[in-house]
Write an enzyme that holds these catalytic residues in place. Structure first.
Site, mmCIF file in Angstrom:
data_model
loop_
_atom_site.group_PDB
_atom_site.id
_atom_site.type_symbol
_atom_site.label_atom_id
_atom_site.label_comp_id
_atom_site.label_asym_id
_atom_site.label_seq_id
_atom_site.Cartn_x
_atom_site.Cartn_y
_atom_site.Cartn_z
ATOM 1 N N TYR A 162 -2.421 2.553 4.831
ATOM 2 C CA TYR A 162 -1.295 3.278 5.423
ATOM 3 C C TYR A 162 -0.943 4.589 4.727
ATOM 4 O O TYR A 162 0.028 5.230 5.071
ATOM 5 C CB TYR A 162 -0.052 2.384 5.529
ATOM 6 N N CYS B 230 22.945 -32.272 -17.999
ATOM 7 C CA CYS B 230 23.034 -32.809 -19.364
ATOM 8 C C CYS B 230 24.383 -33.459 -19.662
ATOM 9 O O CYS B 230 24.565 -34.047 -20.726
ATOM 10 C CB CYS B 230 22.754 -31.714 -20.387
ATOM 11 N N GLU C 214 4.703 2.823 12.357
ATOM 12 C CA GLU C 214 3.686 1.820 12.018
ATOM 13 C C GLU C 214 4.363 0.466 11.884
ATOM 14 O O GLU C 214 5.567 0.404 11.687
ATOM 15 C CB GLU C 214 3.028 2.180 10.672
ATOM 16 N N CYS D 133 20.992 -27.520 -23.002
ATOM 17 C CA CYS D 133 20.797 -28.266 -21.744
ATOM 18 C C CYS D 133 19.351 -28.090 -21.279
ATOM 19 O O CYS D 133 18.863 -26.972 -21.182
ATOM 20 C CB CYS D 133 21.767 -27.721 -20.702
ATOM 21 N N ASP E 116 3.743 -7.866 6.566
ATOM 22 C CA ASP E 116 4.206 -8.657 5.444
ATOM 23 C C ASP E 116 3.007 -9.164 4.645
ATOM 24 O O ASP E 116 2.498 -10.246 4.882
ATOM 25 C CB ASP E 116 4.999 -9.851 5.995
ATOM 26 N N LYS F 160 14.003 -2.697 10.040
ATOM 27 C CA LYS F 160 13.652 -4.116 10.022
ATOM 28 C C LYS F 160 13.872 -4.789 11.372
ATOM 29 O O LYS F 160 14.844 -4.488 12.063
ATOM 30 C CB LYS F 160 14.493 -4.839 8.950
HETATM 31 S S1 IVH Z 1 4.435 3.143 3.424
HETATM 32 C C1 IVH Z 1 6.291 5.408 0.084
HETATM 33 N N1 IVH Z 1 3.583 1.812 5.506
HETATM 34 O O1 IVH Z 1 6.192 -2.122 2.536
HETATM 35 C C2 IVH Z 1 6.182 4.409 1.154
HETATM 36 N N2 IVH Z 1 4.384 0.581 3.645
HETATM 37 O O2 IVH Z 1 8.842 -1.466 0.812
HETATM 38 C C3 IVH Z 1 5.076 3.512 0.877
HETATM 39 N N3 IVH Z 1 4.269 -1.849 3.883
HETATM 40 O O3 IVH Z 1 5.201 -2.235 -0.717
HETATM 41 C C4 IVH Z 1 4.895 2.499 1.848
HETATM 42 N N4 IVH Z 1 3.389 -1.850 5.898
HETATM 43 O O4 IVH Z 1 3.306 -2.539 0.859
HETATM 44 C C5 IVH Z 1 4.106 1.733 4.272
HETATM 45 N N5 IVH Z 1 2.786 0.770 7.402
HETATM 46 C C6 IVH Z 1 3.300 0.677 6.172
HETATM 47 C C7 IVH Z 1 3.563 -0.561 5.548
HETATM 48 C C8 IVH Z 1 4.120 -0.568 4.270
HETATM 49 C C9 IVH Z 1 3.823 -2.603 4.891
HETATM 50 C C10 IVH Z 1 4.829 -2.368 2.619
HETATM 51 C C11 IVH Z 1 4.249 -1.706 1.419
HETATM 52 C C12 IVH Z 1 5.364 -1.507 0.444
HETATM 53 C C13 IVH Z 1 6.556 -1.994 1.191
HETATM 54 C C14 IVH Z 1 7.631 -0.936 1.092
#
Ligand code: IVH
Length: 731
Positions: free
Chosen positions: A276, A472, A115, A492, A119, A365
């Protein structure tokens, strides 16, 4: 049928139609009628509801907007914590995760769902008997903010879901999926009860049919709320026109919109959501795989990203990643990577979590967004504990659509290590984080005019005799063995302001209503000189009311929040004080050990250092803090004002591990056995040296001895080190 019944019928028909068209428009992106036709339906429904308010229901499509502002958000306890994700920044890291996952599950192969990692911000939606009852932010993972009223304004979030097949098909006349599927559902739904869906491994079209189209009586879904690029650009244009500062990026804009106290403002922002994950579901069997679960949620009316893919091997995962690295800019939303998830839910369960992160998923990432620009100068800011922090002043550059003028530089050593010089052309990177950073200089572009940076030189006082705090003017010190310089003056103004902000922050005393600008104003007007003064603000209400930009209502809210904060648990009070090197975890440990500020303040260096994980640096910092007269005075006035400075004694039998006996075998990687035992005991558990039938858990480290065999013979529960750690963390 009498008139009233006819009206009711018409209202329900209209709602069915409007919901259907909403779903086509906002979820499926494929409207069937014109906006004008839609407006007609809405107008008629509004009129009927106004004339016959007895038929108004909270899930009516007319009820998405218009709720009155809330004073502050309530707290929602998440029944299951909202986790975060581990990251992979390279192919190697992805493959390492994959290999580890294969090994841990003992499988030869498994399916993945890939997926986009959008952001935005994570939200949790709870439905009870088909109705959206609660929408919450992630918060710290355990407790979030209640933003139900705001989330209700997002058109792609269903306010209600079909709770029973009958009502769903006939009464609502609201098919959130294609006609052919409805007919299928009509036939299949009746048969599905009792079917063993775990057997059903087939995917896509057949799936929704294996479960009847009803939502569980109580369930929670999670998803990402985001502002599409187009909406973000438009919103910022409008803000600039109105003389307001633009949002830095879509994520901030989304978070800001969702946390509006006035839902009518949220309603004006073109927010969207992709679901998700299914969090928990009660009272109904749900599908055995993630993919099928998503199909099922789609069939209930939720919006699921159409770019999700079900893949059968890791090569396909890499392919998926590369495809989207290339095409990310063309997406209607900002994504900073992909999320790779193990599809089988029973495998997910077996893999479990480590700390806050599931082992069954990873965020791979995208390469960070980079740009190049000139480093004009290096400035110095003063932090809460007096640290002098260098930061880069840059020629403004647009990186990934965001203008960057400043970047973090961490400390002088870091600047040296990267060989960054003033005047350099540098690579800046925005890796999703709010604060951009400098990757390094492009040395080939040097002219020879660049200047090396010296912090000491930068902070020489006006007569160039000695280094001084740039804010300061006080003496600057560099404690032995540290890389940071400090301003030695606890009074300060820069430090005081940072301390005040830290004190009221969410991890600290959590006093809502006092942010950056309010802190600055309170200090500037000398209404507050230190954090203890907050508790004497009541007496200065008149002065507060005179302040520009603080409305009367906010004053009341702030005073209430301050009053409430007097009951903050001791660990957070210790954290809020802002003692150098004391983070949240350490504050908790100290609160547990001393259970009172006085005992902590009077502890000797030896006593402090006898606590596992407290070293000389931390011990000295605590002692220095409480030796300082001004700090002692703050504590005195906090006490006088009624702030809780003692832990409420917990009865031993109420401690979370009470009644459990642990035995540890083998070597643990995280800490020495003694320390592990200390932690167990701090939580009320007992520890033993040999496994008996009284042992609750055997914690198994590296090279376990004969205890393991004994435990296996007795059927004692075993904990790996990771499981043990997450148990401690949970408690
Ligand atoms: S799964 C246990 N799927 O990424 C895993 N998270 O660091 C739960 N996020 O705060 C997350 N797109 O809000 C999942 N397709 C996706 C996502 C997603 C964005 C965000 C999520 C979470 C952060 C995880």
């Amino acid at each position: 049928m009498n008139d009233s019944a006819k009206v009711k019928e018409r209202i329900e028909q209209l709602r069915g139609e409007i919901n259907y068209h909403n779903h086509r428009y906002y979820v499926l992106d494929s409207p069937e009628i014109s906006d004008a036709e839609y407006d007609e339906l809405m107008k008629e429904l509004k009129q009927l509801e106004e004339q016959h308010p007895q038929f108004l229901t909270p899930d009516s499509p007319t009820q998405r907007v218009g709720a009155a502002p809330v004073e502050a958000f309530g707290v929602v306890e998440h029944p299951l914590p909202l986790l975060s994700l581990g990251n992979a920044f390279s192919r190697e890291e992805l493959l390492a995760w994959y290999t580890r996952t294969l090994k841990l599950t003992g499988e030869k192969q498994f399916n993945f769902v890939c997926e986009h990692k959008i952001d935005g911000l994570a939200v949790s939606l709870t439905y009870v008997n088909g109705q959206l009852t609660t929408g919450a932010t992630r918060g710290d993972g355990f407790r979030g903010e209640d933003i139900t009223q705001n989330l209700r304004t997002i058109r792609s979030i269903p306010l209600s879901v079909p709770e029973e097949t009958e009502r769903f098909l006939h009464h609502y006349n609201y098919p959130p999926f294609s006609k052919s599927l409805i007919i299928d559902t009509g036939i299949i739904a009746g048969q599905a009860g009792g079917e063993d869906i775990a057997q059903n491994q087939t995917i896509i079209r057949s799936i929704p049919l294996s479960v009847s189209k009803e939502a569980p009586p109580r369930f929670e879904v999670r998803g990402e709320v985001f502002l599409p690029r187009a909406g973000f650009a438009k919103l910022n244009q409008e803000r600039v026109k109105e003389g307001l500062p633009p949002f830095a990026n879509p994520r901030n804009a989304a978070a800001g919109s969702v946390r509006q106290l006035d839902p009518r403002i949220t309603a004006k922002r073109p927010l969207d959501i992709y679901i998700y994950m299914l969090g928990y579901a009660e009272g109904k069997a749900t599908p055995p795989t993630h993919w099928e679960t998503m199909e099922y949620l789609k069939s209930l009316g939720f919006k699921v990203n159409p770019n999700n893919s079900l893949l059968t091997n890791i090569e396909q995962v890499e392919q998926y990643y590369h495809t989207w690295v290339e095409r990310r800019e063309s997406l209607p939303y900002e994504a900073d990577g992909i999320v790779v998830k193990v599809n089988q839910l029973d495998l997910q369960e077996r893999l479990g979590n480590i700390g806050h992160e599931p082992r069954w998923a990873i965020a791979y990432k995208f390469p960070p967004v980079q740009g190049t620009t000139r480093l004009i100068d290096i400035g110095i800011s003063v932090g809460r504990t007096g640290t002098l922090n260098p930061y880069a002043i840059l020629k403004p550059v647009s990186v990934g659509g965001v203008t960057i003028k400043q970047a973090a530089l961490h400390n002088e050593d870091d600047i040296r290590r990267k060989d960054i010089r003033i005047g350099d052309t540098v690579v800046v990177q925005r890796a999703g984080e709010v604060i951009p950073e400098i990757v390094g200089p492009i040395k080939s572009k040097r002219s020879g005019q660049e200047k090396e940076f010296s912090l000491l030189e930068k902070i020489l006082n006006s007569d160039k005799q000695r280094p001084a705090c740039p804010v300061c003017g006080a003496e600057v010190v560099k404690p032995e063995g540290e890389v940071m310089y400090y301003c030695s003056n606890a009074a300060c103004p820069a430090q005081v302001q940072e301390r005040l902000e830290h004190f009221v922050s969410r991890g600290g005393m959590d006093i809502r209503g006092i942010g950056k600008s309010q802190s600055a104003m309170l200090l500037k007007e000398r209404i507050v000189k230190d954090v203890a003064d907050l508790y004497y603000l009541k007496e200065k209400k008149e002065q507060l009311l005179e302040l520009e930009r603080i409305a009367e209502k906010s004053v009341t809210n702030i005073l209430n929040a301050i009053e409430k904060s007097k009951q903050t648990p001791l660990s957070r009070v210790i954290f809020a004080l802002g003692i150098r090197h004391i983070g949240e975890e350490m504050a908790e440990l100290l609160a547990k050990h001393f259970s009172s500020i006085d005992r902590l303040a009077n502890a000797s260096r030896e006593e402090l250092m006898s606590i596992p994980t407290v070293g000389p640096k931390i011990a000295d910092s605590i002692i220095a803090f409480f030796q300082y007269e001004a700090n002692r005075n703050i504590i005195k006035r906090l006490r006088k004002a009624g702030v809780r400075l003692e832990e409420e004694a917990v009865k031993p039998e109420e401690l979370p591990l009470a009644g459990m006996e642990f035995v540890v075998t083998g070597k643990l990687e995280t800490f020495a056995r003694q320390e592990a035992e200390a932690r167990i005991e701090a939580l009320g558990g007992s520890t033993g040296s040999s496994v008996t039938n009284k042992t609750t858990y055997l914690v198994v480290g590296v090279d376990p001895g004969s205890k393991l065999a004994k435990a296996q013979a007795l059927g004692t529960k075993l904990l790996t080190e990771d499981e043990f750690l997450s148990l401690l963390k949970q408690k």
